[in-house]
Scaffold this active site. Structure first.
Site, mmCIF file in Angstrom:
data_model
loop_
_atom_site.group_PDB
_atom_site.id
_atom_site.type_symbol
_atom_site.label_atom_id
_atom_site.label_comp_id
_atom_site.label_asym_id
_atom_site.label_seq_id
_atom_site.Cartn_x
_atom_site.Cartn_y
_atom_site.Cartn_z
ATOM 1 N N GLU A 51 -2.083 14.172 1.716
ATOM 2 C CA GLU A 51 -2.074 12.935 0.606
ATOM 3 C C GLU A 51 -0.870 12.098 0.970
ATOM 4 O OE1 GLU A 51 -1.131 14.162 -3.273
ATOM 5 O OE2 GLU A 51 -1.055 12.235 -3.977
ATOM 6 N N SER A 60 4.340 3.956 -1.141
ATOM 7 C CA SER A 60 5.594 3.866 -2.067
ATOM 8 C C SER A 60 5.942 5.197 -2.384
ATOM 9 C CB SER A 60 5.102 3.252 -3.253
ATOM 10 O OG SER A 60 4.284 3.718 -3.890
ATOM 11 N N HIS A 117 -4.314 9.303 -9.348
ATOM 12 C CA HIS A 117 -3.633 9.731 -10.703
ATOM 13 C C HIS A 117 -5.008 9.930 -11.480
ATOM 14 C CE1 HIS A 117 -0.315 8.264 -8.277
ATOM 15 N NE2 HIS A 117 -0.819 6.942 -8.567
ATOM 16 N N ALA A 173 -4.875 4.302 -6.676
ATOM 17 C CA ALA A 173 -4.879 4.426 -8.070
ATOM 18 C C ALA A 173 -5.638 5.715 -8.448
ATOM 19 C CB ALA A 173 -5.294 3.260 -9.068
ATOM 20 N N ARG A 228 2.212 7.493 -12.250
ATOM 21 C CA ARG A 228 2.272 7.618 -11.044
ATOM 22 C C ARG A 228 2.510 9.221 -10.601
ATOM 23 N NH1 ARG A 228 0.524 2.397 -9.257
ATOM 24 N NH2 ARG A 228 1.371 0.855 -10.592
ATOM 25 N N ASN A 259 -5.000 8.100 1.261
ATOM 26 C CA ASN A 259 -4.195 7.620 0.177
ATOM 27 C C ASN A 259 -5.328 7.065 -0.676
ATOM 28 O OD1 ASN A 259 -2.659 5.678 -1.183
ATOM 29 N ND2 ASN A 259 -1.941 4.485 0.375
ATOM 30 N N PRO A 297 -8.617 1.939 -3.429
ATOM 31 C CA PRO A 297 -8.761 0.700 -3.987
ATOM 32 C C PRO A 297 -7.157 -0.289 -3.674
ATOM 33 C CG PRO A 297 -8.546 2.405 -5.801
ATOM 34 C CD PRO A 297 -8.907 3.106 -4.544
ATOM 35 N N ASN A 298 -7.723 -1.577 -3.420
ATOM 36 C CA ASN A 298 -6.432 -2.706 -3.396
ATOM 37 C C ASN A 298 -5.773 -2.371 -2.126
ATOM 38 O OD1 ASN A 298 -6.970 -3.719 -5.967
ATOM 39 N ND2 ASN A 298 -6.450 -1.848 -6.793
ATOM 40 N N ARG A 300 -0.196 -8.043 -1.085
ATOM 41 C CA ARG A 300 -0.178 -7.345 -2.566
ATOM 42 C C ARG A 300 1.386 -6.679 -2.625
ATOM 43 N NH1 ARG A 300 -2.272 -1.258 -3.361
ATOM 44 N NH2 ARG A 300 -1.946 -1.429 -5.763
ATOM 45 N N TYR A 324 5.035 -2.346 -1.288
ATOM 46 C CA TYR A 324 4.282 -1.815 -0.331
ATOM 47 C C TYR A 324 4.239 -2.404 1.250
ATOM 48 C CZ TYR A 324 1.654 -0.333 -4.385
ATOM 49 O OH TYR A 324 1.285 0.325 -5.683
ATOM 50 N N ASP A 331 -12.339 17.150 -6.716
ATOM 51 C CA ASP A 331 -13.403 18.221 -6.339
ATOM 52 C C ASP A 331 -14.088 18.015 -5.077
ATOM 53 O OD1 ASP A 331 -13.198 19.266 -8.753
ATOM 54 O OD2 ASP A 331 -14.887 18.515 -9.668
ATOM 55 N N HIS A 334 1.153 8.250 0.442
ATOM 56 C CA HIS A 334 1.373 7.045 -0.284
ATOM 57 C C HIS A 334 2.332 6.245 0.295
ATOM 58 C CE1 HIS A 334 -0.754 8.638 -3.577
ATOM 59 N NE2 HIS A 334 -0.277 9.493 -3.507
ATOM 60 N N ARG A 390 8.557 5.641 -9.437
ATOM 61 C CA ARG A 390 7.803 4.727 -10.144
ATOM 62 C C ARG A 390 7.728 5.079 -11.667
ATOM 63 N NH1 ARG A 390 3.604 1.813 -6.117
ATOM 64 N NH2 ARG A 390 3.716 0.611 -7.903
HETATM 65 C C1 DQA Z 1 -0.122 4.039 -3.576
HETATM 66 C C2 DQA Z 1 0.568 4.453 -4.996
HETATM 67 C C3 DQA Z 1 -0.612 4.386 -6.115
HETATM 68 O O1 DQA Z 1 0.114 4.580 -7.385
HETATM 69 C C4 DQA Z 1 -0.938 2.729 -6.320
HETATM 70 O O2 DQA Z 1 -2.002 2.869 -7.192
HETATM 71 C C5 DQA Z 1 -1.448 2.452 -5.282
HETATM 72 C C6 DQA Z 1 -0.831 2.428 -3.983
HETATM 73 C C7 DQA Z 1 0.805 3.776 -2.444
HETATM 74 O O3 DQA Z 1 0.380 3.989 -1.368
HETATM 75 O O4 DQA Z 1 1.990 3.723 -2.702
HETATM 76 O O5 DQA Z 1 -2.723 1.589 -5.035
HETATM 77 O O6 DQA Z 1 -1.076 5.018 -3.446
#
Ligand code: DQA
Length: 150
Positions: free
Chosen positions: A99, A103, A81, A78, A112, A75, A11-12, A19, A24, A88, A101, A108
């Site tokens: 995994e 950031s 977390h 959110a 997170r 990635n 998401p996002n 953003r 980011y 699963d 990210h 942070r």
């Molecule tokens: C993120 C880090 C997450 O905590 C956050 O909710 C994101 C982006 C990152 O790529 O740094 O949406 O996954």
């Protein structure tokens, strides 16, 4: 045999570039897709690059990857977390999982610092911004080559 990496974005992440660019970066998800595909090509690998804001779509994409992909770079944003459902589905996969990210989540907010995804991941890459996707593709190429050799 064709080898494919599923690169799954939560998401996002569709808003990358607009953003919170101080956190980011200014690259869009499309820029990142192009760089990931270019990097994968140097290893002879294909990329199935996706983004969704929907948790159930992420779970379904992971389930499908069991039959269609040789590795997953995720990635989960959110959902990293919060989502036991994503954990699963990853645990049901018998392929390498990275995994990712943009950031450095450990620098942070406290919420997170915990990741459900990490429990299923071979390794974790965070804090390198958009370049982290290329690092992840290179690392996945190594994992896939290792799996092929065994
Ligand atoms: C993120 C880090 C997450 O905590 C956050 O909710 C994101 C982006 C990152 O790529 O740094 O949406 O996954």
């Amino acid at each position: 045999m064709n080898r494919t990496i599923l690169v799954l974005n939560g998401p996002n992440l569709n808003l990358l570039g607009e953003r919170e660019p101080d956190i980011y970066g200014f690259e869009s998800l499309e820029d990142i897709r192009i760089a990931s595909e270019r990097c994968a090509k140097t290893h002879g690998l294909g990329v199935d690059f996706r983004q969704t804001n929907d948790e159930s779509e992420i779970v379904s994409a992971i389930q499908n990857a069991r039959a269609t992909a040789n590795g997953i770079i995720i990635n989960a944003a959110a959902y990293t977390h919060t989502s036991v459902a994503i954990l699963d589905s990853l645990l049901a996969c018998d392929i390498p999982i990275i995994e990712l990210h943009l950031s450095n989540v450990h620098k942070r907010e406290e919420f997170r610092h915990h990741s459900f995804v990490a429990r299923a991941a071979t390794g974790v890459i965070c804090g390198f911004g958009a370049y982290g996707y290329e690092l992840a593709v290179n690392a996945m190429a190594h994992l896939i080559a290792k799996a092929d050799a065994s």
